[in-house]
Write an enzyme that holds these catalytic residues in place. Sequence first.
Site, PDB file in Angstrom:
ATOM      1  N   GLU A  99       0.817  -1.236   0.000  1.00 39.80           N
ATOM      2  CA  GLU A  99       0.000   0.000   0.000  1.00 39.80           C
ATOM      3  C   GLU A  99       0.842   1.274   0.000  1.00 39.80           C
ATOM      4  OE1 GLU A  99      -2.706  -0.503   3.300  1.00 39.80           O
ATOM      5  OE2 GLU A  99      -3.426  -2.424   2.529  1.00 39.80           O
TER       6      GLU A  99
ATOM      7  N   GLU B 131      -5.885 -10.930  -1.366  1.00 44.32           N
ATOM      8  CA  GLU B 131      -6.746 -10.690  -0.197  1.00 44.32           C
ATOM      9  C   GLU B 131      -8.218 -10.645  -0.602  1.00 44.32           C
ATOM     10  OE1 GLU B 131      -5.436  -7.350   2.190  1.00 44.32           O
ATOM     11  OE2 GLU B 131      -3.329  -7.754   1.779  1.00 44.32           O
TER      12      GLU B 131
HETATM   13  O1  9MR Z   1      -7.290  -8.179   8.502  1.00 44.06           O
HETATM   14  C1  9MR Z   1      -6.255  -7.493   9.165  1.00 44.06           C
HETATM   15  C2  9MR Z   1      -6.703  -7.032  10.537  1.00 44.06           C
HETATM   16  O2  9MR Z   1      -7.067  -8.135  11.338  1.00 44.06           O
HETATM   17  C3  9MR Z   1      -5.574  -6.227  11.177  1.00 44.06           C
HETATM   18  O3  9MR Z   1      -6.028  -5.717  12.398  1.00 44.06           O
HETATM   19  C4  9MR Z   1      -5.176  -5.063  10.254  1.00 44.06           C
HETATM   20  C5  9MR Z   1      -3.991  -4.286  10.816  1.00 44.06           C
HETATM   21  O4  9MR Z   1      -2.827  -5.063  10.855  1.00 44.06           O
HETATM   22  O5  9MR Z   1      -4.818  -5.547   8.975  1.00 44.06           O
HETATM   23  C6  9MR Z   1      -5.825  -6.295   8.334  1.00 44.06           C
HETATM   24  O6  9MR Z   1      -5.325  -6.788   7.116  1.00 44.06           O
HETATM   25  C7  9MR Z   1      -5.060  -5.838   6.103  1.00 44.06           C
HETATM   26  C8  9MR Z   1      -3.847  -6.295   5.351  1.00 44.06           C
HETATM   27  O7  9MR Z   1      -2.765  -6.484   6.226  1.00 44.06           O
HETATM   28  C9  9MR Z   1      -3.467  -5.312   4.243  1.00 44.06           C
HETATM   29  N1  9MR Z   1      -4.603  -5.069   3.378  1.00 44.06           N
HETATM   30  C10 9MR Z   1      -5.860  -4.702   4.017  1.00 44.06           C
HETATM   31  C11 9MR Z   1      -6.215  -5.749   5.080  1.00 44.06           C
HETATM   32  C12 9MR Z   1      -7.566  -5.443   5.703  1.00 44.06           C
HETATM   33  O8  9MR Z   1      -7.498  -4.208   6.379  1.00 44.06           O
END
Ligand code: 9MR
Length: 371
Positions: A164, A280
């Site tokens: 990102e 994802e």
């Molecule tokens: O699903 C993830 C959530 O449980 C965590 O709290 C969060 C912060 O680390 O990240 C979420 O996963 C993200 C991923 O790492 C990057 N793309 C977006 C995902 C959803 O927010």
Amino acid sequence: MGAVIIGKKELKRQQILALDDPHCECIKYPGDKSLKERAAKKKILFGTAIRHPLLSTDKEYARSLIEECSILVSEWGFKWHVYPKPLRPTPQSFDFAAADVMYNFARSHGMKVRGHTLVWYMSLPPWFEKTVNRQNAKDILEKHINTVVGRYRGKMHSWDVVNEAIEPRDGHPNGLRKTPWLEFIGEDYIDLAFRLAHKADPEAMLVYNDYGLVYDRPQDEAKRHAVIKLLKRLKSQGTPIHALGLQAHLDGSETRFNHQILKDFLAQVANLGLKIMVTELDVTDKDLPLDIKVRDRIVAKAYSNYLKVVLEEPAVIAILTWGLNDKHSWLNEFQPRKDGASVRPLPLDAGGKRKFAWNAMARAFDTAPSR
Ligand code: 9MR
């Protein structure tokens, strides 16, 4: 579209078409073959993000991962700092307990493993803000990548090296997101991270991963443009980048989906000599009707529409959902429904049963062109 809509006549036109589809995903799909088997027939890996603490507490969850998946990624375990245990509790120390739980589970069941993620602006530890500055940022990043990637050298399928990094709305001339890494190291932090990762594990596939690249919307168009620009720049300067990761957090209520735009974007990425992974995939149902049958059919249709285009691109090598079972989706906390009903964004329901979304994925793999 309003938050709670009851009755077909209030749905959007495209959604009514989805419900009237003669190939409706609600018809029981033939055969019990798992998603990984169907995907493998087209030389594609299928997998998901897992919540490693559940592996020891929820046997049914673990069983469905083994049944359906040929590749896993940890939703939490490889991030600098995230529940339940940080990977890097202090600038000097690393704790691989969580990462190892998922790694060992995957490998003991013959699955490949992806690492997510080395460089991100989120999930940084509390010490980061107080400690990291222009003078030490490169060293801190280098120590991180050497230690983490080096530990699993020769064992990982791929790493999301940078996650990102693009946000055109932040106003940077190259569309880069304003992050501490950009501020402290400058725009070459992206190239640096890939070079360090390659040195630490020359065999791992190195991925740039991002979201918001799906729809026919101005913000997605701006992001696609900036991502292509970044990938071209990295390729032209010899950065060891091997693939683009498409997060693909889809929205069941979004109708601005244009096959050709997505197809052209994927072809542009492939023409740069890069592989593509869907990393994802899920479909938020937060603005869909309450009725479960209607909701599930619209969610399934979103999976079908997306996968049909993606699986036609020969550069695509893997499809991973962000969770397998509705009970453990991040959307429960991050995008809940206003009516309080449980969300249903994934292939399996909260009880682990295959849903219309599963049927849609199974059909998408079965009907995908051979490679
Ligand atoms: O699903 C993830 C959530 O449980 C965590 O709290 C969060 C912060 O680390 O990240 C979420 O996963 C993200 C991923 O790492 C990057 N793309 C977006 C995902 C959803 O927010």
